[in-house]
Write a protein that holds these residues in place. Sequence first.
Motif, mmCIF file in Angstrom:
data_model
loop_
_atom_site.group_PDB
_atom_site.id
_atom_site.type_symbol
_atom_site.label_atom_id
_atom_site.label_comp_id
_atom_site.label_asym_id
_atom_site.label_seq_id
_atom_site.Cartn_x
_atom_site.Cartn_y
_atom_site.Cartn_z
ATOM 1 N N TYR A 1 -69.360 24.095 58.109
ATOM 2 C CA TYR A 1 -69.357 24.183 56.645
ATOM 3 C C TYR A 1 -70.775 23.979 56.129
ATOM 4 N N LYS A 2 -71.210 24.888 55.271
ATOM 5 C CA LYS A 2 -72.547 24.783 54.687
ATOM 6 C C LYS A 2 -72.483 23.889 53.452
ATOM 7 N N ILE A 3 -73.302 22.852 53.448
ATOM 8 C CA ILE A 3 -73.185 21.792 52.451
ATOM 9 C C ILE A 3 -74.499 21.572 51.712
ATOM 10 N N ILE A 4 -74.389 21.395 50.394
ATOM 11 C CA ILE A 4 -75.508 20.915 49.577
ATOM 12 C C ILE A 4 -75.207 19.472 49.178
ATOM 13 N N ILE B 1 -81.564 25.403 43.970
ATOM 14 C CA ILE B 1 -80.437 24.875 44.759
ATOM 15 C C ILE B 1 -79.196 25.718 44.531
ATOM 16 N N LEU B 2 -78.927 26.073 43.272
ATOM 17 C CA LEU B 2 -77.728 26.837 42.953
ATOM 18 C C LEU B 2 -77.781 28.260 43.517
ATOM 19 N N ALA B 3 -78.960 28.716 43.888
ATOM 20 C CA ALA B 3 -79.093 30.047 44.478
ATOM 21 C C ALA B 3 -78.773 30.048 45.975
ATOM 22 N N ILE B 4 -78.625 28.858 46.562
ATOM 23 C CA ILE B 4 -78.342 28.756 47.996
ATOM 24 C C ILE B 4 -76.851 28.962 48.239
ATOM 25 N N ASP B 5 -76.529 29.794 49.206
ATOM 26 C CA ASP B 5 -75.130 30.006 49.569
ATOM 27 C C ASP B 5 -74.605 28.764 50.297
#
Length: 362
Positions: A5-8, A66-70
């Motif tokens: 899972y890709k996580i911010i 940050i919001l542009a990162i998938d």
Amino acid sequence: MRDPYKIIIWGPGRMGSICIWEMANSKAFEIVGVKAYSEKKAGIDAGTLIGIDPIGVVATTDAEAILAIDCDCVVYTAHDEGTYHTDAEILQILAAGKNIVTPLPYQNVHLFREQEFVDQLRAACETGQSTFYAGGIDPDLIPNRVLLALTGGCADVKSIHLQENWDCSEADPGPLQYIGFGQAPEDAKKITVSQTMAANFTKAIVHTAEKVLGVTYDRIEESHDYIPAKADIHEPFLIKAGTVGRITHRMSGYVDSIGTAPLFTIEYHWLLGDSMLPEGTQPGQYYVATIEGRPSMKMTLDFSVSNHSDESFFKMGNMDVEPSYIATIIPCVQAIPFVVSAQPGLQDSFDPSINWKQDLRH
């Protein structure tokens, strides 16, 4: 098996830093972004920030970047000031198409916040086709999934009481003094910031219990007590006898058809040392839960580094972490797969599958 899972991580404070540490040591997650609020953290690798080897992700204060990162999910761990100052940012993240899990006091937010904000939250989820979930240790894990599950053994319930005992002796003196410790009780009562912060959490707990138990409260009562120390306390700073050594925040929901006592009560006891424990509570009892019913039950629960030592902290990079802090963020982390696969909108709490209800037909 799916890819990680890709996580911010949004807010690398205490909770966010613990999350970075846990995810950096897990095959299930890949940190792809870290949103910081402090310029002194900007441009620094997230691993370096918490005292481990670099992980290849640099913290930034640029929200748009940050919001542009998938990603699959944002773990939102901004600092809580007790004023819901995070509302607008949460709406922004959801509308941008990012799922959110957070330990902030938004659990089952639709049960207790004003309708205008709930409508905005749902609209943001619809716009971004995203899902929002709030959990943690309390609200969520202990008062809901553990405590209310115990009522599954009760034929009848008259009252449920949960007491959390947090020894603040290891905390920084500044914040403790700010909320009233070491002050005269009559002066400490005038400081409302801790009352508001506690109430934001206890509202979620009390209203979630109302939903799970299938009752309708006739009224909800809130109180805050400031208990003086009987003798001088010397850690983490001098608390003179007669000044505040424990702060108790309490919220109760009453169902008159069941009895005159509150059906559900949550109490937070913030205290300094074992001498300030509530009457009848033993050292090491982080939670004390009492169910009066048929049959009646009592549960005590503590968190420790190990059942085979008296260590107080986990060493995580450059952090000394209390066990209860890990138990706060991990319920959010464990919810990520469910949130990612959920339909857009507000994710309800993960309630006990079977428990006592006032009427089992509902």
